[in-house]
Design a protein around this motif. Sequence first.
Motif, PDB file in Angstrom:
ATOM      1  N   ASP A 194      21.331 -57.647 -15.599  1.00  9.64           N
ATOM      2  CA  ASP A 194      21.447 -57.741 -14.143  1.00  9.64           C
ATOM      3  C   ASP A 194      22.240 -58.994 -13.826  1.00  9.64           C
ATOM      4  O   ASP A 194      22.416 -59.886 -14.669  1.00  9.64           O
ATOM      5  CB  ASP A 194      20.068 -57.782 -13.477  1.00  9.64           C
ATOM      6  CG  ASP A 194      19.199 -58.896 -14.024  1.00  9.64           C
ATOM      7  OD1 ASP A 194      19.458 -60.073 -13.680  1.00  9.64           O
ATOM      8  OD2 ASP A 194      18.281 -58.605 -14.806  1.00  9.64           O
ATOM      9  N   GLU A 195      22.716 -59.067 -12.602  1.00 10.90           N
ATOM     10  CA  GLU A 195      23.594 -60.167 -12.205  1.00 10.90           C
ATOM     11  C   GLU A 195      22.877 -61.507 -12.213  1.00 10.90           C
ATOM     12  O   GLU A 195      23.454 -62.531 -12.605  1.00 10.90           O
ATOM     13  CB  GLU A 195      24.176 -59.886 -10.813  1.00 10.90           C
ATOM     14  CG  GLU A 195      25.274 -60.840 -10.391  1.00 10.90           C
ATOM     15  CD  GLU A 195      26.540 -60.716 -11.216  1.00 10.90           C
ATOM     16  OE1 GLU A 195      27.296 -61.713 -11.291  1.00 10.90           O
ATOM     17  OE2 GLU A 195      26.781 -59.638 -11.796  1.00 10.90           O
ATOM     18  N   SER A 196      21.616 -61.539 -11.792  1.00  5.60           N
ATOM     19  CA  SER A 196      20.911 -62.817 -11.688  1.00  5.60           C
ATOM     20  C   SER A 196      20.681 -63.458 -13.050  1.00  5.60           C
ATOM     21  O   SER A 196      20.904 -64.660 -13.226  1.00  5.60           O
ATOM     22  CB  SER A 196      19.584 -62.645 -10.943  1.00  5.60           C
ATOM     23  OG  SER A 196      18.729 -61.746 -11.625  1.00  5.60           O
TER      24      SER A 196
END
Length: 207
Positions: free
Chosen positions: A178-180
């Motif tokens: 995921d991006e985070s």
Amino acid sequence: MHVGARPDIPWEIDVTKTALIVIDMQNDFVREGAIMEVPMAREFLPNMKRIVETCRKRGIPVIYTSHVLYDDYDVSPLEVAYNPKLQRNGMRSGTPGIDIVEELKPLPHEMIIYKHRYDAFYNTNLETVLRNIRGFHGVDTVIITGTVTNVCCESTARSAFMRDFKVVFVSDANGGLDESSHRATLSTIKSVFGRVMPTDELIAEFG
């Protein structure tokens, strides 16, 4: 150029002392619908391919890793405990799932390091290969690409740093879940463990 030669960066890349590590870009992580599918790894595949091809042209060794589990016994029991779906399927020795994706297919002379932990240095011959693949202690810099950003890629980058290798972590050639978590790893690496840069900047620094 020596460490600290430029005030804006800690060190510059010397292509004659560099090796590329492609982490776990195998079918079971990359292909759509695969048991451990990482869509971002597939998204960044063109960048990884470009880096691999550029390294080959520049004579930079390309080293692959593949994460392997067994049916006969739990070679990585804690990993399986956190990912119960791996108890029966995924990344099994002798299956296409551990093969490097066709887009990044290793050349006959290029090494594949088979590993059973997130850190590609742990209980493998990766350090021995790096220390000798360009002659005795000929590599002082490793470029990290592959998947998963905050798991195997970050673990390997940290381990390389602990062994006094300069680390280049390519921001758009490491695929996260995921991006985070992806961004968190980039921030951590940049702060204390290595240089973080996109593909274009990396290739430009090759000269």
